[in-house]
Scaffold this motif. Structure first.
Motif, mmCIF file in Angstrom:
data_model
loop_
_atom_site.group_PDB
_atom_site.id
_atom_site.type_symbol
_atom_site.label_atom_id
_atom_site.label_comp_id
_atom_site.label_asym_id
_atom_site.label_seq_id
_atom_site.Cartn_x
_atom_site.Cartn_y
_atom_site.Cartn_z
ATOM 1 N N LYS A 1 -6.826 -0.296 -4.757
ATOM 2 C CA LYS A 1 -5.995 0.866 -5.102
ATOM 3 C C LYS A 1 -4.889 0.480 -6.090
ATOM 4 O O LYS A 1 -4.712 1.142 -7.124
ATOM 5 C CB LYS A 1 -5.378 1.398 -3.804
ATOM 6 N N HIS B 1 -1.376 8.946 4.729
ATOM 7 C CA HIS B 1 -2.103 9.806 5.681
ATOM 8 C C HIS B 1 -1.330 9.919 6.993
ATOM 9 O O HIS B 1 -1.276 10.990 7.597
ATOM 10 C CB HIS B 1 -3.513 9.248 5.912
ATOM 11 N N ARG C 1 -11.364 -2.917 5.264
ATOM 12 C CA ARG C 1 -9.964 -2.764 4.864
ATOM 13 C C ARG C 1 -9.704 -3.420 3.511
ATOM 14 O O ARG C 1 -8.754 -3.073 2.803
ATOM 15 C CB ARG C 1 -9.041 -3.348 5.954
ATOM 16 N N ASP D 1 0.808 -1.219 0.000
ATOM 17 C CA ASP D 1 0.000 0.000 0.000
ATOM 18 C C ASP D 1 0.843 1.272 0.000
ATOM 19 O O ASP D 1 0.474 2.270 -0.618
ATOM 20 C CB ASP D 1 -0.924 -0.025 1.225
ATOM 21 N N ARG E 1 -9.305 8.313 8.191
ATOM 22 C CA ARG E 1 -8.562 7.957 6.970
ATOM 23 C C ARG E 1 -9.494 7.384 5.901
ATOM 24 O O ARG E 1 -9.164 7.370 4.731
ATOM 25 C CB ARG E 1 -7.442 6.966 7.302
ATOM 26 N N ASN E 2 -10.673 6.940 6.343
ATOM 27 C CA ASN E 2 -11.604 6.360 5.363
ATOM 28 C C ASN E 2 -12.096 7.396 4.349
ATOM 29 O O ASN E 2 -12.222 7.091 3.163
ATOM 30 C CB ASN E 2 -12.801 5.725 6.073
HETATM 31 N N1 ARG Z 1 -4.836 2.386 3.518
HETATM 32 C C1 ARG Z 1 -6.194 2.407 3.952
HETATM 33 C C2 ARG Z 1 -7.111 2.191 2.722
HETATM 34 O O1 ARG Z 1 -6.640 2.304 1.628
HETATM 35 C C3 ARG Z 1 -6.493 3.719 4.574
HETATM 36 C C4 ARG Z 1 -7.701 3.696 5.431
HETATM 37 C C5 ARG Z 1 -7.427 2.966 6.705
HETATM 38 N N2 ARG Z 1 -8.615 2.906 7.475
HETATM 39 C C6 ARG Z 1 -8.814 2.013 8.422
HETATM 40 N N3 ARG Z 1 -9.945 2.051 9.030
HETATM 41 N N4 ARG Z 1 -7.924 1.105 8.714
HETATM 42 O O2 ARG Z 1 -8.268 1.899 2.870
#
Ligand code: ARG
Length: 456
Positions: A327, A86, A321, A24, A110-111
């Motif tokens: 992505k 983030h 997740r 990621d 982050r969501n």
């Molecule tokens: N890398 C995570 C994604 O792409 C970021 C969000 C993470 N959120 C969480 N609740 N763990 O979804």
């Protein structure tokens, strides 16, 4: 991963940290600049809600501007000990601004943060792909114009069928490539919705002006129900990939044709030395690997689209997740299709045409239908003329020859071999180019207004 935004930094198994992060960080690296830009919009909303003072807002804006410069020049990167882009950004803001940096995550998760960054990135990436589609279509239009009146066979079932022309061959590919702009625009419209303020998926108990934040970031509208935000993640990525597949599919068909037509057995197109690869054992070989890999990569894009569909299609509402796994395929798809488009746009002007072999291929039995229609024009009913010519061929009779001009002149209907509409297709490209340039200008204006810069 030494630092996370959550918990007290103790307890997480390092193998679990590595597994959940996966690759990621690599994809997040390109989101970093867009996360900074989205954050500039977000702090405007916090200020309007009275959660930051205007001085704090100004300090943060200056810091975010420096972060963007650093990200664009490669000095600010997602580090090994950051969980994601983030985290990298928040750590930087806290390191540089202390308590003020700790206020930035107010009213978001982050969501919604990842979605905002992804969508800004996507808007820019889709415009780039659209511009590349137009460039490739134009390289085909130029190729078609240069060889417009060269007759060549048209094929059905990979068998010579009826006369066509090199201009017509190129026109068809230019047109279908441009058709894909509608699909890419549909993906762009899906991306053009502001998710910020949806936070983890259910908003936040704060007086956030979500519409204003969405407007500042240049989104056409905010996502209305906060629950819609997470429901749209994954589906957007899959939609982008299916639009990309359409582009890849057209390039693959074109590539297939070039593989065939440049073979000695056909000899219509000539692969110049710069485009042909060789064999390690057969010194005479000049292989069309460039076109084969274009064909093959269309299959890879279908696979990437399937990945995004399978991951997104297995989820209920809310954030999961799993969505992180959509992505990489999307970004890989974008990179792959960009590379395919650039390769074909660059190859077209170098591809040679053997007008003699083309014309030879378009004669003989290929003119059987022309002979049928000659009789039709004289008043013979079509089916009767068809039977007459079929019987003559069976008896070993010769089909009257026609020169290239006669073949083309008989096909001056819209989009026929003698009038392949290259000018009309160019007009489509021209209009699309204006639309895309306007959109790109708007996106750059948004960045300039927020960050005081025009972009990288
Ligand atoms: N890398 C995570 C994604 O792409 C970021 C969000 C993470 N959120 C969480 N609740 N763990 O979804």
């Amino acid at each position: 991963m030494k630092r996370s935004l959550w918990g007290d930094g103790s307890g997480l198994d390092s193998g679990v940290a590595a597994y959940t992060t996966g690759d990621d960080r690599r994809w997040d690296q390109r989101l970093l600049r867009w996360d900074i830009i989205a954050t500039s919009g977000h702090i405007g909303g916090l200020t309007e809600a009275g959660l930051l003072t205007t001085e704090e807002h100004a300090t943060l804006t200056g810091e975010l501007g420096r972060a963007l410069d650093a990200a664009d020049s490669g000095l600010f990167r997602v580090a090994e000990d950051d969980e994601d882009a983030h985290s990298a950004l928040e750590h930087r803001l806290v390191d540089h601004l202390g308590e003020l940096g700790e206020k930035v995550h107010t009213g978001r998760s982050r969501n919604d943060q990842v979605m905002a960054a992804l969508r800004l990135y996507l808007k820019s990436a889709l415009l780039e792909i659209e511009a590349a589609v137009i460039t490739t279509a134009r390289s085909l239009i130029a190729f078609g114009n240069s060889h417009q009146r060269v007759v060549m066979p048209g094929f059905t079932h990979i068998r010579r069928a009826m006369p066509s022309s090199v201009g017509l061959w190129a026109a068809g590919y230019a047109e279908v490539l441009l058709d894909n702009l509608g699909l890419l625009d549909a993906a762009y419209d899906l991306a053009d919705r502001g998710p910020l303020g949806s936070a983890a998926g259910y908003g936040a108990p704060l007086p956030l002006n979500r519409r204003a934040v969405s407007d500042t970031l240049g989104f056409a509208s905010p996502q209305l129900a906060v629950t819609a935000a997470q429901l749209s993640r994954g589906k957007l990525e899959a939609t982008v990939l299916s639009a990309l597949w359409a582009v890849a599919r057209d390039l693959a068909a074109l590539a297939w044709d070039v593989v065939l037509f440049s073979a000695d057995e056909y000899g219509y197109f000539i692969l110049p030395t710069e485009l042909a690869t060789g064999s390690s054992i057969m010194p005479q070989k000049r292989n069309p690997d460039v076109f084969e890999l274009t064909r093959g990569r269309a299959g890879v894009i279908a696979g990437l689209a399937t990945q995004a569909m399978a991951v997104a299609g297995s989820l209920p509402g809310g954030y999961h997740r799993d969505l992180q796994l959509t992505k990489g395929p999307m970004m890989e798809g974008i990179d792959t299709v960009n590379a395919m488009l650039a390769m074909i746009a660059g190859a077209m002007p170098r591809l040679g045409v053997d007008a003699g072999r083309c014309a030879a291929g378009a004669g003989g039995d290929l003119l059987a239908t022309d002979e049928v229609y000659r009789r039709v024009r004289e008043g013979v009913p079509f089916r009767a003329a068809y039977r007459q010519v079929a019987a003559e061929i069976k008896a070993g009779g010769e089909i009257p020859a026609l020169d290239a001009e006669a073949i083309l002149d008989a096909r001056r209907h819209l989009g026929g071999a003698g009038a392949p509409a290259l000018d009309l297709i160019e007009a489509i490209a021209e209009r699309a180019n204006e639309r895309i340039t306007d959109r790109a200008d708007n996106l750059n204006d948004v960045i300039a207004r927020l960050m005081g810069t025009g972009g990288p």
